[in-house]
Write a protein that holds these residues in place. Structure first.
Motif, PDB file in Angstrom:
ATOM      1  N   GLY A   4       0.861  -1.175   0.000  1.00  0.00           N
ATOM      2  CA  GLY A   4       0.000   0.000   0.000  1.00  0.00           C
ATOM      3  C   GLY A   4       0.903   1.232   0.000  1.00  0.00           C
ATOM      4  N   LEU A   5       0.339   2.372   0.342  1.00  0.00           N
ATOM      5  CA  LEU A   5       1.147   3.606   0.351  1.00  0.00           C
ATOM      6  C   LEU A   5       2.371   3.449   1.247  1.00  0.00           C
ATOM      7  CD1 LEU A   5      -1.757   6.192   0.568  1.00  0.00           C
ATOM      8  CD2 LEU A   5      -0.302   5.679  -1.410  1.00  0.00           C
ATOM      9  N   MET A   6       2.167   2.825   2.410  1.00  0.00           N
ATOM     10  CA  MET A   6       3.283   2.709   3.344  1.00  0.00           C
ATOM     11  C   MET A   6       4.259   1.616   2.916  1.00  0.00           C
ATOM     12  SD  MET A   6       4.826   3.977   5.767  1.00  0.00           S
ATOM     13  CE  MET A   6       3.857   5.126   6.738  1.00  0.00           C
ATOM     14  N   ARG A  20      -1.049  -8.283  -2.686  1.00  0.00           N
ATOM     15  CA  ARG A  20      -2.250  -8.943  -3.229  1.00  0.00           C
ATOM     16  C   ARG A  20      -2.574  -8.386  -4.605  1.00  0.00           C
ATOM     17  NH1 ARG A  20      -7.595  -8.046   0.249  1.00  0.00           N
ATOM     18  NH2 ARG A  20      -7.054  -5.898  -0.276  1.00  0.00           N
ATOM     19  N   THR A  21      -2.487  -7.066  -4.743  1.00  0.00           N
ATOM     20  CA  THR A  21      -2.685  -6.427  -6.048  1.00  0.00           C
ATOM     21  C   THR A  21      -1.298  -6.190  -6.636  1.00  0.00           C
ATOM     22  OG1 THR A  21      -4.609  -5.331  -5.087  1.00  0.00           O
ATOM     23  CG2 THR A  21      -3.818  -4.478  -7.204  1.00  0.00           C
ATOM     24  N   CYS A  35       3.474  -5.171   6.105  1.00  0.00           N
ATOM     25  CA  CYS A  35       2.792  -3.888   6.358  1.00  0.00           C
ATOM     26  C   CYS A  35       1.470  -3.885   5.594  1.00  0.00           C
ATOM     27  CB  CYS A  35       3.671  -2.706   5.951  1.00  0.00           C
ATOM     28  SG  CYS A  35       2.944  -1.120   6.429  1.00  0.00           S
ATOM     29  N   VAL A  36       0.487  -4.573   6.167  1.00  0.00           N
ATOM     30  CA  VAL A  36      -0.858  -4.560   5.580  1.00  0.00           C
ATOM     31  C   VAL A  36      -1.795  -3.875   6.575  1.00  0.00           C
ATOM     32  CG1 VAL A  36      -0.514  -6.533   4.048  1.00  0.00           C
ATOM     33  CG2 VAL A  36      -1.276  -6.913   6.404  1.00  0.00           C
ATOM     34  N   LEU A  91      -2.745 -13.834   5.551  1.00  0.00           N
ATOM     35  CA  LEU A  91      -1.668 -14.102   4.578  1.00  0.00           C
ATOM     36  C   LEU A  91      -0.638 -15.091   5.117  1.00  0.00           C
ATOM     37  CD1 LEU A  91      -0.744 -10.524   3.299  1.00  0.00           C
ATOM     38  CD2 LEU A  91      -1.769 -12.390   1.983  1.00  0.00           C
ATOM     39  N   SER A 146      -0.649  -1.358  11.696  1.00  0.00           N
ATOM     40  CA  SER A 146      -1.217  -0.832  12.947  1.00  0.00           C
ATOM     41  C   SER A 146      -2.125  -1.869  13.596  1.00  0.00           C
ATOM     42  CB  SER A 146      -2.059   0.413  12.654  1.00  0.00           C
ATOM     43  OG  SER A 146      -1.279   1.396  12.057  1.00  0.00           O
ATOM     44  N   ALA A 201       4.852   8.042  11.314  1.00  0.00           N
ATOM     45  CA  ALA A 201       5.305   8.898  10.219  1.00  0.00           C
ATOM     46  C   ALA A 201       4.386   8.659   9.034  1.00  0.00           C
ATOM     47  CB  ALA A 201       6.739   8.536   9.834  1.00  0.00           C
ATOM     48  N   VAL A 202       4.474   9.547   8.058  1.00  0.00           N
ATOM     49  CA  VAL A 202       3.752   9.349   6.804  1.00  0.00           C
ATOM     50  C   VAL A 202       4.745   8.790   5.779  1.00  0.00           C
ATOM     51  CG1 VAL A 202       2.024  11.119   7.267  1.00  0.00           C
ATOM     52  CG2 VAL A 202       4.156  11.752   6.118  1.00  0.00           C
TER      53      VAL A 202
END
Ligand code: NAP
Length: 291
Positions: A14-16, A36-37, A68-69, A78, A96, A123-124
């Motif tokens: 994902g983004l992270m 997954r994608t 990191c999902v 998974l 998280s 953090a972002v």
């Protein structure tokens, strides 16, 4: 362990997850990824990542496996079928979740022979690989073994202790702080907005207000730990009186007074408990119990 030749696997792009994998790649780690994608791996593959055909192949490729999902449930859906593949590897979960999720993951990892660290990213994605704060909890020996690699994710790499639940708990504590500060800012922006002052004009003063509160934290922390709350600046009674002004102002400007009313109710309970003459840190007692 050298810093740039440890094979790393990142599961979840994902983004992270993309930011994490990108940081490992930039530091020269052979990096295998899975998502997954699969299309979300395209940019990373262009940067040198290897896209695994299956999550099992991804685990097999890395001595250090980062997951990191979205949450622990997604991670376990998974990873659970692959249990034995983790024997002898290190697993770090950076998604998280709650402390009980962290504890269950640690127990799962122990049953499958994996060294386990539970982490939290404070953090972002744009901060990853720069000054990101990423916390880790679990066996110190595992953290020390992989710390040089984990430092690729940010200069704020922080070890919190042996207890696997500490990262998740610290993340919750920081999120609580963040949402409360932001809600205060939004309440203020709504009030000023009703009077025709835009949020941009408020931002510098709001920032100053955050700095002032920041300056109080260390002394308040001491009071909380010591269980004594001398009023260094103002008493809870004084705060309570000012809360009425905020409620009145909000109502008269047609702005929601829900948050100020809640804060006043909490503060009123502290006064009813005999804490009116104490400093604001005495409010901790209201947070320590379920009303
Ligand atoms: N973004 C941030 O600023 C930030 C900051 C701190 C912490 N975090 C934490 O980092 C974690 C990931 O955040 P993110 O921003 O990367 O979220 P995101 O962009 O929504 O990505 C979620 C990831 O989880 C995967 N996923 C979700 N459910 C799945 C399932 N059942 N099976 C397999 N894969 C699944 C998604 O796969 P698909 O791509 O296939 O959907 C994707 O890789 C979260 O726990 C988040 O709270 C994020």
């Amino acid at each position: 362990m050298t810093t740039n030749n440890t094979p790393v696997t990142v599961i979840g792009l994902g983004l992270m997850g993309q930011a994490l994998a990108g940081a490992f790649l930039r530091d020269g780690h052979p990096t295998t990824v899975w998502n997954r994608t699969a299309a979300k791996a395209d940019q990373l593959v262009a940067q040198g990542a290897k896209l695994a055909d299956s999550v099992g192949d991804a685990v097999a490729a890395g001595s250090l496996v980062i997951v990191c999902v979205t949450d622990y449930d997604a991670a376990h859906r998974l990873l659970d079928p692959l249990g034995e593949a983790f024997d002898g590897r290190a697993l770090v979960n950076l998604g998280s979740g709650t402390s009980s999720g962290a504890r269950e993951s640690a127990e799962w990892a122990a049953r499958h022979g994996a060294a386990y660290l539970d982490g939290a990213i404070m953090a972002v994605p744009a901060e990853i690989g720069a000054d990101a704060v990423v916390t880790y909890s679990g066996p110190r020996s595992v953290f020390e073994q992989y710390e040089p690699v984990l430092r690729s994710l940010g200069s704020g790499t922080t070890y919190l202790g042996d207890d696997h639940t500490l990262s998740a708990l610290h993340e919750m504590a920081v999120l609580s702080l963040m949402w409360n500060v932001l809600n205060g800012f939004l309440q203020g922006a709504a009030l000023l907005g009703a009077a025709g002052v835009d949020a941009r004009a408020f931002a510098p003063l709001a920032s100053k207000g955050v700095d002032i509160v920041n300056g109080w934290l260390a002394a308040y922390a001491e009071q909380i730990d010591d269980g004594a709350y001398p009023a260094l600046d103002s008493t809870i009674d004084t705060h309570l009186a000012a809360m009425d002004h905020l409620i009145d102002e909000s109502e008269s400007l047609g702005v929601s007074a829900e948050l100020p009313r809640f804060i006043k109710a909490l503060t009123g309970r502290a006064v009813a408990d005999g804490r009116g003459g104490d400093g604001y840190a005495a409010m901790i007692e209201q947070f320590r119990k379920v009303s």
